[in-house]
Design a protein around this motif. Structure first.
Motif, PDB file in Angstrom:
ATOM      1  N   THR A  48      25.734  40.146  30.820  1.00 27.51           N
ATOM      2  CA  THR A  48      25.622  41.590  30.624  1.00 27.51           C
ATOM      3  C   THR A  48      24.405  41.919  29.779  1.00 27.51           C
ATOM      4  OG1 THR A  48      28.018  41.823  30.759  1.00 27.51           O
ATOM      5  CG2 THR A  48      26.787  43.655  29.806  1.00 27.51           C
ATOM      6  N   ALA A  49      23.451  42.624  30.369  1.00 28.92           N
ATOM      7  CA  ALA A  49      22.299  43.115  29.621  1.00 28.92           C
ATOM      8  C   ALA A  49      22.554  44.524  29.099  1.00 28.92           C
ATOM      9  CB  ALA A  49      21.053  43.097  30.507  1.00 28.92           C
ATOM     10  N   ALA A  50      23.351  45.281  29.842  1.00 31.11           N
ATOM     11  CA  ALA A  50      23.766  46.619  29.415  1.00 31.11           C
ATOM     12  C   ALA A  50      25.111  46.911  30.061  1.00 31.11           C
ATOM     13  CB  ALA A  50      22.743  47.675  29.813  1.00 31.11           C
ATOM     14  N   GLY A  51      26.040  47.424  29.266  1.00 26.84           N
ATOM     15  CA  GLY A  51      27.364  47.727  29.790  1.00 26.84           C
ATOM     16  C   GLY A  51      27.962  48.916  29.072  1.00 26.84           C
ATOM     17  N   ARG A  52      29.021  49.467  29.670  1.00 26.96           N
ATOM     18  CA  ARG A  52      29.655  50.655  29.104  1.00 26.96           C
ATOM     19  C   ARG A  52      31.176  50.512  29.160  1.00 26.96           C
ATOM     20  NH1 ARG A  52      27.388  55.601  28.214  1.00 26.96           N
ATOM     21  NH2 ARG A  52      25.596  55.041  29.496  1.00 26.96           N
ATOM     22  N   TRP A  53      31.838  50.966  28.110  1.00 28.66           N
ATOM     23  CA  TRP A  53      33.304  50.980  28.061  1.00 28.66           C
ATOM     24  C   TRP A  53      33.780  52.069  29.017  1.00 28.66           C
ATOM     25  CZ3 TRP A  53      36.262  50.809  22.747  1.00 28.66           C
ATOM     26  CH2 TRP A  53      37.640  50.665  22.991  1.00 28.66           C
ATOM     27  N   ALA A  54      34.428  51.658  30.095  1.00 34.15           N
ATOM     28  CA  ALA A  54      34.878  52.598  31.112  1.00 34.15           C
ATOM     29  C   ALA A  54      36.256  52.181  31.611  1.00 34.15           C
ATOM     30  CB  ALA A  54      33.884  52.647  32.283  1.00 34.15           C
ATOM     31  N   VAL A  55      37.054  53.150  31.956  1.00 35.53           N
ATOM     32  CA  VAL A  55      38.417  52.895  32.418  1.00 35.53           C
ATOM     33  C   VAL A  55      38.393  52.442  33.877  1.00 35.53           C
ATOM     34  CG1 VAL A  55      40.697  53.896  32.791  1.00 35.53           C
ATOM     35  CG2 VAL A  55      39.334  54.596  30.819  1.00 35.53           C
ATOM     36  N   ASN A  56      39.077  51.322  34.148  1.00 33.95           N
ATOM     37  CA  ASN A  56      39.247  50.849  35.521  1.00 33.95           C
ATOM     38  C   ASN A  56      40.659  50.261  35.624  1.00 33.95           C
ATOM     39  OD1 ASN A  56      39.249  49.372  37.987  1.00 33.95           O
ATOM     40  ND2 ASN A  56      37.012  49.243  37.919  1.00 33.95           N
ATOM     41  N   PRO A  57      41.630  51.052  36.033  1.00 35.98           N
ATOM     42  CA  PRO A  57      43.013  50.573  36.080  1.00 35.98           C
ATOM     43  C   PRO A  57      43.202  49.342  36.960  1.00 35.98           C
ATOM     44  CG  PRO A  57      42.941  52.968  36.299  1.00 35.98           C
ATOM     45  CD  PRO A  57      41.530  52.478  36.405  1.00 35.98           C
ATOM     46  N   ALA A  58      42.456  49.251  38.068  1.00 35.93           N
ATOM     47  CA  ALA A  58      42.625  48.103  38.962  1.00 35.93           C
ATOM     48  C   ALA A  58      42.193  46.814  38.285  1.00 35.93           C
ATOM     49  CB  ALA A  58      41.833  48.327  40.244  1.00 35.93           C
ATOM     50  N   VAL A  59      41.058  46.836  37.597  1.00 39.37           N
ATOM     51  CA  VAL A  59      40.593  45.646  36.885  1.00 39.37           C
ATOM     52  C   VAL A  59      41.550  45.310  35.745  1.00 39.37           C
ATOM     53  CG1 VAL A  59      38.744  44.725  35.429  1.00 39.37           C
ATOM     54  CG2 VAL A  59      38.182  45.985  37.504  1.00 39.37           C
ATOM     55  N   ARG A  84      31.602  43.264  21.076  1.00 39.93           N
ATOM     56  CA  ARG A  84      31.512  44.402  20.149  1.00 39.93           C
ATOM     57  C   ARG A  84      31.462  45.747  20.880  1.00 39.93           C
ATOM     58  NH1 ARG A  84      32.835  45.312  15.323  1.00 39.93           N
ATOM     59  NH2 ARG A  84      31.022  46.632  14.961  1.00 39.93           N
ATOM     60  N   LEU A  85      31.255  45.705  22.183  1.00 39.78           N
ATOM     61  CA  LEU A  85      31.301  46.947  22.947  1.00 39.78           C
ATOM     62  C   LEU A  85      32.655  47.624  22.769  1.00 39.78           C
ATOM     63  CD1 LEU A  85      30.456  48.955  25.197  1.00 39.78           C
ATOM     64  CD2 LEU A  85      31.272  47.273  26.856  1.00 39.78           C
ATOM     65  N   PHE A  86      33.723  46.813  22.705  1.00 35.62           N
ATOM     66  CA  PHE A  86      35.073  47.358  22.642  1.00 35.62           C
ATOM     67  C   PHE A  86      35.563  47.550  21.205  1.00 35.62           C
ATOM     68  CE2 PHE A  86      34.931  45.058  26.763  1.00 35.62           C
ATOM     69  CZ  PHE A  86      35.004  46.167  27.580  1.00 35.62           C
ATOM     70  N   SER A 107      42.402  52.785  19.197  1.00 34.87           N
ATOM     71  CA  SER A 107      41.977  54.166  19.457  1.00 34.87           C
ATOM     72  C   SER A 107      40.683  54.078  20.256  1.00 34.87           C
ATOM     73  CB  SER A 107      41.743  54.920  18.135  1.00 34.87           C
ATOM     74  OG  SER A 107      40.869  54.184  17.291  1.00 34.87           O
ATOM     75  N   PRO A 108      40.793  54.043  21.590  1.00 31.92           N
ATOM     76  CA  PRO A 108      39.640  53.750  22.452  1.00 31.92           C
ATOM     77  C   PRO A 108      38.468  54.694  22.235  1.00 31.92           C
ATOM     78  CG  PRO A 108      41.686  53.738  23.703  1.00 31.92           C
ATOM     79  CD  PRO A 108      42.014  54.310  22.359  1.00 31.92           C
ATOM     80  N   ALA A 109      37.275  54.131  22.424  1.00 30.23           N
ATOM     81  CA  ALA A 109      36.033  54.909  22.351  1.00 30.23           C
ATOM     82  C   ALA A 109      35.349  54.804  23.708  1.00 30.23           C
ATOM     83  CB  ALA A 109      35.135  54.383  21.238  1.00 30.23           C
ATOM     84  N   TYR A 110      35.970  55.390  24.718  1.00 32.86           N
ATOM     85  CA  TYR A 110      35.418  55.323  26.068  1.00 32.86           C
ATOM     86  C   TYR A 110      34.010  55.919  26.107  1.00 32.86           C
ATOM     87  CZ  TYR A 110      40.323  54.558  27.250  1.00 32.86           C
ATOM     88  OH  TYR A 110      41.611  54.072  27.303  1.00 32.86           O
ATOM     89  N   GLY A 111      33.148  55.282  26.850  1.00 32.74           N
ATOM     90  CA  GLY A 111      31.764  55.729  26.942  1.00 32.74           C
ATOM     91  C   GLY A 111      30.833  54.986  26.011  1.00 32.74           C
ATOM     92  N   ARG A 112      31.401  54.224  25.079  1.00 36.15           N
ATOM     93  CA  ARG A 112      30.575  53.428  24.179  1.00 36.15           C
ATOM     94  C   ARG A 112      29.747  52.443  24.995  1.00 36.15           C
ATOM     95  NH1 ARG A 112      30.378  51.586  18.864  1.00 36.15           N
ATOM     96  NH2 ARG A 112      30.265  49.341  18.554  1.00 36.15           N
ATOM     97  N   ARG A 113      28.503  52.211  24.557  1.00 35.55           N
ATOM     98  CA  ARG A 113      27.562  51.401  25.344  1.00 35.55           C
ATOM     99  C   ARG A 113      27.076  50.206  24.545  1.00 35.55           C
ATOM    100  NH1 ARG A 113      21.892  52.291  27.529  1.00 35.55           N
ATOM    101  NH2 ARG A 113      21.932  51.474  29.653  1.00 35.55           N
ATOM    102  N   PHE A 114      26.816  49.109  25.265  1.00 36.39           N
ATOM    103  CA  PHE A 114      26.284  47.882  24.667  1.00 36.39           C
ATOM    104  C   PHE A 114      24.983  47.526  25.368  1.00 36.39           C
ATOM    105  CE2 PHE A 114      25.708  43.314  25.303  1.00 36.39           C
ATOM    106  CZ  PHE A 114      25.653  42.847  24.000  1.00 36.39           C
TER     107      PHE A 114
END
Length: 243
Positions: free
Chosen positions: A61-72, A116-118, A143-150
């Motif tokens: 991962t060079a860049a990633g984002r905390w995003a909701v994916n129920p299937a994963v 640390r993204l999460f 307490s999720p911080a959805y949208g946080r980026r790494f």
């Protein structure tokens, strides 16, 4: 070709393992990280979308984002439960567009580079949850911080130079979160300086090696073949024989 290889499996002394090629594409790569305690609970489990990778399409991962994916999330938790896994984990998945199923690409029984993204809004991450649990203290609900980026600066730069165009969908709506940098931190610049020095030395070595290959003449020239002997007259053996 595959049938021929399968028929030759006995020659290897083991069963033949076939891997399916999952084509890369936009928004197909996801990851899951969390900590599973001794009771099998995983309160810190979360999913992220891989926006950039190095090497592109198949790397870390060079860049990633905390995003909701129920299937994963369901797939990862089901796998962890079936294995009876305990501890910190880092799993990579890729979506197969033809079936709509997520396939496991990688299972790391350790914190991933982007753990640390999460980090939630209270500073809790998988490693802190591990420490709390192993020291007998309760792990607070996240307490999720959805949208946080790494962003891993060095690999993200290489990915950007290779594929300038964005390979993921733009974020729409929601709260903008701060970016977690892998190396840069205002209160501790030494890791970033060490990384920059190491990568500069690496690039210089690569450049010098390329220059040597370009300007160094090729290897030693092959020795010239000896001239073919001329055909001697019929009496030559008599004249050249030792006295």
């Amino acid at each position: 070709m595959v049938r021929e290889l399968y028929a030759r499996a006995p020659e290897a002394g083991s069963r033949l393992l076939l891997q399916e090629l999952l084509p890369e594409g936009r928004d197909l790569d996801w990851f899951f990280q969390g900590y599973v305690d001794s009771a099998g609970r995983c309160p810190t489990g979360a999913t992220g979308r891989k926006e950039r990778a190095w090497p592109t399409g198949a790397g870390l991962t060079a860049a990633g984002r905390w995003a909701v994916n129920p299937a994963v999330d369901r797939t990862a938790r089901a796998l962890l439960g079936a294995l009876g896994y305990r501890g910190v984990c880092d799993l990579d998945f890729r979506l197969d567009r033809t079936t709509g199923a997520y396939h496991l690409l990688d299972f790391n029984p350790r914190p991933g580079a982007q753990f640390r993204l999460f980090t939630d809004q209270d500073g809790l991450d998988a490693v802190r949850a591990l420490h709390l649990d192993l020291t007998g203290r309760p792990v607070p609900p996240p307490s999720p911080a959805y949208g946080r980026r790494f962003v891993a600066e060095n690999y993200a730069l290489l990915s950007l130079l290779t594929v300038p165009r964005r390979r993921y969908a733009a974020e729409t709506g929601g709260v903008r979160r701060p970016t977690e940098w892998a190396w840069c931190a205002a209160d501790d610049p030494l890791p970033a300086l060490a990384m920059g020095r190491a990568w500069l030395a690496h690039l210089l070595r690569k450049a010098l090696a390329a220059l040597r290959r370009r300007w160094t003449p090729g290897g030693p020239r092959p020795a010239a073949a000896p001239p073919s002997p001329r055909t001697a007259p019929e009496d030559a053996p008599d004249r050249l024989a030792p006295r």
